[in-house]
Design a protein around this motif. Structure first.
Motif, PDB file in Angstrom:
ATOM      1  N   GLU A 147       2.950  -4.820 -16.388  1.00 15.08           N
ATOM      2  CA  GLU A 147       1.953  -5.613 -15.671  1.00 15.08           C
ATOM      3  C   GLU A 147       2.494  -6.065 -14.323  1.00 15.08           C
ATOM      4  N   GLU A 148       3.732  -6.499 -14.291  1.00 19.45           N
ATOM      5  CA  GLU A 148       4.363  -6.963 -13.049  1.00 19.45           C
ATOM      6  C   GLU A 148       4.390  -5.848 -12.000  1.00 19.45           C
ATOM      7  N   TYR A 149       4.751  -4.638 -12.430  1.00 22.83           N
ATOM      8  CA  TYR A 149       4.801  -3.501 -11.522  1.00 22.83           C
ATOM      9  C   TYR A 149       3.392  -3.166 -11.023  1.00 22.83           C
ATOM     10  N   ALA A 150       2.423  -3.190 -11.928  1.00 22.09           N
ATOM     11  CA  ALA A 150       1.041  -2.872 -11.552  1.00 22.09           C
ATOM     12  C   ALA A 150       0.501  -3.886 -10.543  1.00 22.09           C
ATOM     13  N   VAL A 151       0.833  -5.160 -10.733  1.00 25.37           N
ATOM     14  CA  VAL A 151       0.403  -6.193  -9.795  1.00 25.37           C
ATOM     15  C   VAL A 151       1.064  -5.967  -8.431  1.00 25.37           C
ATOM     16  N   ALA A 152       2.354  -5.653  -8.426  1.00 29.13           N
ATOM     17  CA  ALA A 152       3.055  -5.381  -7.168  1.00 29.13           C
ATOM     18  C   ALA A 152       2.439  -4.192  -6.453  1.00 29.13           C
ATOM     19  N   MET A 153       2.117  -3.138  -7.201  1.00 30.73           N
ATOM     20  CA  MET A 153       1.520  -1.947  -6.597  1.00 30.73           C
ATOM     21  C   MET A 153       0.167  -2.288  -5.974  1.00 30.73           C
ATOM     22  N   ALA A 154      -0.653  -3.028  -6.691  1.00 27.76           N
ATOM     23  CA  ALA A 154      -1.972  -3.395  -6.168  1.00 27.76           C
ATOM     24  C   ALA A 154      -1.840  -4.296  -4.942  1.00 27.76           C
ATOM     25  N   THR A 155      -0.932  -5.258  -5.002  1.00 28.41           N
ATOM     26  CA  THR A 155      -0.730  -6.183  -3.887  1.00 28.41           C
ATOM     27  C   THR A 155      -0.284  -5.443  -2.635  1.00 28.41           C
ATOM     28  N   HIS A 156       0.735  -4.610  -2.764  1.00 26.94           N
ATOM     29  CA  HIS A 156       1.269  -3.897  -1.597  1.00 26.94           C
ATOM     30  C   HIS A 156       0.281  -2.866  -1.062  1.00 26.94           C
ATOM     31  N   THR A 157      -0.443  -2.203  -1.958  1.00 25.57           N
ATOM     32  CA  THR A 157      -1.442  -1.235  -1.515  1.00 25.57           C
ATOM     33  C   THR A 157      -2.545  -1.949  -0.731  1.00 25.57           C
ATOM     34  N   ALA A 158      -2.978  -3.105  -1.211  1.00 22.05           N
ATOM     35  CA  ALA A 158      -4.017  -3.868  -0.520  1.00 22.05           C
ATOM     36  C   ALA A 158      -3.523  -4.353   0.844  1.00 22.05           C
ATOM     37  N   GLU A 159      -2.257  -4.760   0.932  1.00 20.10           N
ATOM     38  CA  GLU A 159      -1.701  -5.204   2.213  1.00 20.10           C
ATOM     39  C   GLU A 159      -1.719  -4.075   3.236  1.00 20.10           C
ATOM     40  N   VAL A 160      -1.292  -2.896   2.820  1.00 20.05           N
ATOM     41  CA  VAL A 160      -1.293  -1.740   3.723  1.00 20.05           C
ATOM     42  C   VAL A 160      -2.733  -1.379   4.102  1.00 20.05           C
ATOM     43  N   ALA A 161      -3.645  -1.426   3.136  1.00 24.46           N
ATOM     44  CA  ALA A 161      -5.047  -1.106   3.407  1.00 24.46           C
ATOM     45  C   ALA A 161      -5.647  -2.069   4.429  1.00 24.46           C
ATOM     46  N   ARG A 162      -5.354  -3.367   4.290  1.00 25.90           N
ATOM     47  CA  ARG A 162      -5.870  -4.347   5.260  1.00 25.90           C
ATOM     48  C   ARG A 162      -5.324  -4.085   6.654  1.00 25.90           C
ATOM     49  N   LEU A 163      -4.056  -3.806   6.729  1.00 28.94           N
ATOM     50  CA  LEU A 163      -3.444  -3.526   8.027  1.00 28.94           C
ATOM     51  C   LEU A 163      -4.052  -2.271   8.647  1.00 28.94           C
ATOM     52  N   LEU A 164      -4.224  -1.237   7.857  1.00 29.31           N
ATOM     53  CA  LEU A 164      -4.818   0.004   8.369  1.00 29.31           C
ATOM     54  C   LEU A 164      -6.274  -0.213   8.780  1.00 29.31           C
ATOM     55  N   GLU A 165      -6.986  -1.055   8.053  1.00 29.95           N
ATOM     56  CA  GLU A 165      -8.373  -1.356   8.417  1.00 29.95           C
ATOM     57  C   GLU A 165      -8.432  -2.030   9.789  1.00 29.95           C
ATOM     58  N   ARG A 166      -7.524  -2.975  10.022  1.00 29.82           N
ATOM     59  CA  ARG A 166      -7.481  -3.636  11.336  1.00 29.82           C
ATOM     60  C   ARG A 166      -7.115  -2.648  12.431  1.00 29.82           C
ATOM     61  N   ARG A 167      -6.132  -1.788  12.170  1.00 30.39           N
ATOM     62  CA  ARG A 167      -5.705  -0.817  13.175  1.00 30.39           C
ATOM     63  C   ARG A 167      -6.830   0.180  13.471  1.00 30.39           C
ATOM     64  N   ALA A 168      -7.577   0.601  12.432  1.00 29.50           N
ATOM     65  CA  ALA A 168      -8.704   1.516  12.634  1.00 29.50           C
ATOM     66  C   ALA A 168      -9.775   0.852  13.501  1.00 29.50           C
ATOM     67  N   ALA A 169     -10.011  -0.438  13.292  1.00 30.69           N
ATOM     68  CA  ALA A 169     -11.001  -1.153  14.094  1.00 30.69           C
ATOM     69  C   ALA A 169     -10.582  -1.180  15.565  1.00 30.69           C
ATOM     70  N   VAL A 170      -9.307  -1.394  15.817  1.00 26.17           N
ATOM     71  CA  VAL A 170      -8.804  -1.387  17.192  1.00 26.17           C
ATOM     72  C   VAL A 170      -8.949   0.013  17.789  1.00 26.17           C
ATOM     73  N   GLN A 171      -8.729   1.041  16.991  1.00 21.22           N
ATOM     74  CA  GLN A 171      -8.894   2.406  17.490  1.00 21.22           C
ATOM     75  C   GLN A 171     -10.347   2.703  17.831  1.00 21.22           C
TER      76      GLN A 171
END
Length: 124
Positions: free
Chosen positions: A58-82
């Motif tokens: 469960e701990e690993y799954a939570v870490a994976m979801a958290t980090h994936t969401a962080e990268v997704a948010r950052l990429l979403e912001r960068r795509a908007a700037v593009q």
């Protein structure tokens, strides 16, 4: 493209970039050092069966979801700037951007929302 992802052998790749030119805000370096990129790539490569019948803790799954969401948010912001760059610098129409991003000319309102979000991120 100045960031280079090179497949070295089999299932290995090497990423290289110039911190000053390619990553002045340190986003790329932090995503690697904090393991966000590794978790996001693992999530990207996960099979649907692995997502439905997880074998990780469960701990690993939570870490994976958290980090994936962080990268997704950052990429979403960068795509908007593009999108701002595509519209303001290159003069592309809303329709052309919608086709490029969503393969759907009718998604122009989504592109406009991205554009406004990108402008807020840039501070204009």
């Amino acid at each position: 493209m100045s960031v280079i992802v090179e497949k070295t052998a089999g299932n290995r790749a090497e990423i290289s970039w110039s911190p000053a030119e390619d990553d002045p805000r340190g986003y790329l370096a932090r995503s690697i050092e904090g393991e966000q990129l590794a978790y996001a790539l693992e999530s990207l490569g996960a099979s649907e069966a692995g997502l439905m019948e997880p074998t990780a803790s469960e701990e690993y799954a939570v870490a994976m979801a958290t980090h994936t969401a962080e990268v997704a948010r950052l990429l979403e912001r960068r795509a908007a700037v593009q999108v701002v760059k595509l519209r303001d610098h290159y003069g592309l129409s809303w329709r052309r951007i919608a086709i490029a991003l969503f393969e759907d000319a009718d998604k122009q309102s989504s592109v406009r929302r991205m554009y406004e979000s990108g402008r807020r991120h840039i501070g204009i």
